[in-house]
Design a protein around this motif. Structure first.
Motif, PDB file in Angstrom:
ATOM      1  N   HIS A 134     -20.907 -41.006  27.278  1.00 39.28           N
ATOM      2  CA  HIS A 134     -22.016 -40.771  26.343  1.00 39.28           C
ATOM      3  C   HIS A 134     -22.936 -41.985  26.167  1.00 39.28           C
ATOM      4  N   THR A 138     -22.088 -41.177  14.278  1.00 42.39           N
ATOM      5  CA  THR A 138     -20.836 -41.918  14.412  1.00 42.39           C
ATOM      6  C   THR A 138     -19.622 -40.992  14.358  1.00 42.39           C
ATOM      7  N   ASP A 139     -19.767 -39.852  13.683  1.00 38.89           N
ATOM      8  CA  ASP A 139     -18.649 -38.908  13.589  1.00 38.89           C
ATOM      9  C   ASP A 139     -18.803 -37.747  14.574  1.00 38.89           C
ATOM     10  N   GLU A 140     -19.694 -37.913  15.555  1.00 36.18           N
ATOM     11  CA  GLU A 140     -19.939 -36.908  16.596  1.00 36.18           C
ATOM     12  C   GLU A 140     -20.447 -35.582  16.034  1.00 36.18           C
ATOM     13  N   SER A 141     -21.144 -35.635  14.902  1.00 35.68           N
ATOM     14  CA  SER A 141     -21.798 -34.434  14.376  1.00 35.68           C
ATOM     15  C   SER A 141     -23.153 -34.847  13.816  1.00 35.68           C
ATOM     16  N   ARG A 165     -24.234 -47.790  20.537  1.00 33.74           N
ATOM     17  CA  ARG A 165     -23.462 -47.473  21.748  1.00 33.74           C
ATOM     18  C   ARG A 165     -23.581 -48.590  22.787  1.00 33.74           C
ATOM     19  N   SER A 184     -25.621 -37.839  18.272  1.00 32.23           N
ATOM     20  CA  SER A 184     -24.429 -37.156  17.757  1.00 32.23           C
ATOM     21  C   SER A 184     -23.840 -37.848  16.538  1.00 32.23           C
ATOM     22  N   GLU A 193     -28.272 -45.208  17.032  1.00 34.13           N
ATOM     23  CA  GLU A 193     -27.133 -44.778  17.849  1.00 34.13           C
ATOM     24  C   GLU A 193     -27.212 -45.413  19.234  1.00 34.13           C
TER      25      GLU A 193
END
Length: 191
Positions: free
Chosen positions: A87, A126-129, A64, A124, A60
């Motif tokens: 983020h 790629t799908d923010e979960s 990012r 978090s 991640e």
């Protein structure tokens, strides 16, 4: 009633007790080995979960950074960095990440950098979960610029066009929090 000879009285009882003792010792040893094997299997599973979590956090951080389009030489902490860019935690190389001796273990003040909000942020996905518990943590540190590496145009070198090095770090723990895995990679960006 038949009369038994005197020299045979109790011999079967002694032999049976010795055999029972041997069987008890074998059963106890087998149970101890099974318990040790179960602990080893659990430890291997926890290590894999921690490794997967650290790998996810590291990827991640790299993802990012790759999506971020402009040069950033970092901030003093993650809170400042996240406030500046959505983020993305990029630390200054001399100010925070490389300045403390926790990686060598001599200082101990920031031994667990991944637990402190000023040095890491939560993974978090790629799908923010995230399905990891506890959440893996990651950060980036600006390592430096190498103007002499593959830059032939003097003007480009003066404007910072060339390789900029970032160190990405990811840390993950298993649910038992006994095992923590930390992974690092060096990423090169050109701006």
């Amino acid at each position: 009633m038949p009369i038994l000879p005197a020299h045979q009285r109790g011999a079967v009882l002694v032999v049976a007790l010795v055999m029972l003792l041997i069987l008890t010792l074998l059963a106890t040893n087998s149970m101890r080995e099974a318990t040790i094997q179960a602990r080893i299997s659990g430890n291997v599973a926890e290590r894999k979960v921690a490794g997967n979590a650290a790998e996810a956090a590291l990827r991640e951080a790299e993802r990012r950074l790759a999506a971020y389009a402009s040069l950033d030489e970092g901030s003093v902490d993650c809170t400042t960095s996240v406030a500046s860019h959505a983020h993305l935690c990029i630390l200054q190389s001399g100010e925070s990440f490389f300045a403390y001796a926790s990686h060598a273990g001599s200082d101990g003040s920031l031994e667990n950098w991944w637990e402190q909000d000023e040095y890491a942020i939560d993974y978090s996905g790629t799908d923010e979960s995230s399905s990891f518990s506890p959440a893996p943590r990651w950060n980036l540190a600006y390592y430096g610029y190498d103007p002499g590496n593959e830059v032939t145009n003097v003007e480009e070198a003066a404007y910072g066009v060339g390789p900029h090095y970032y160190v990405a770090s990811g840390a993950g723990q298993a649910k038992g929090e006994r095992i923590t895995q930390v992974l690092q990679s060096v990423t090169v960006r050109r701006y």
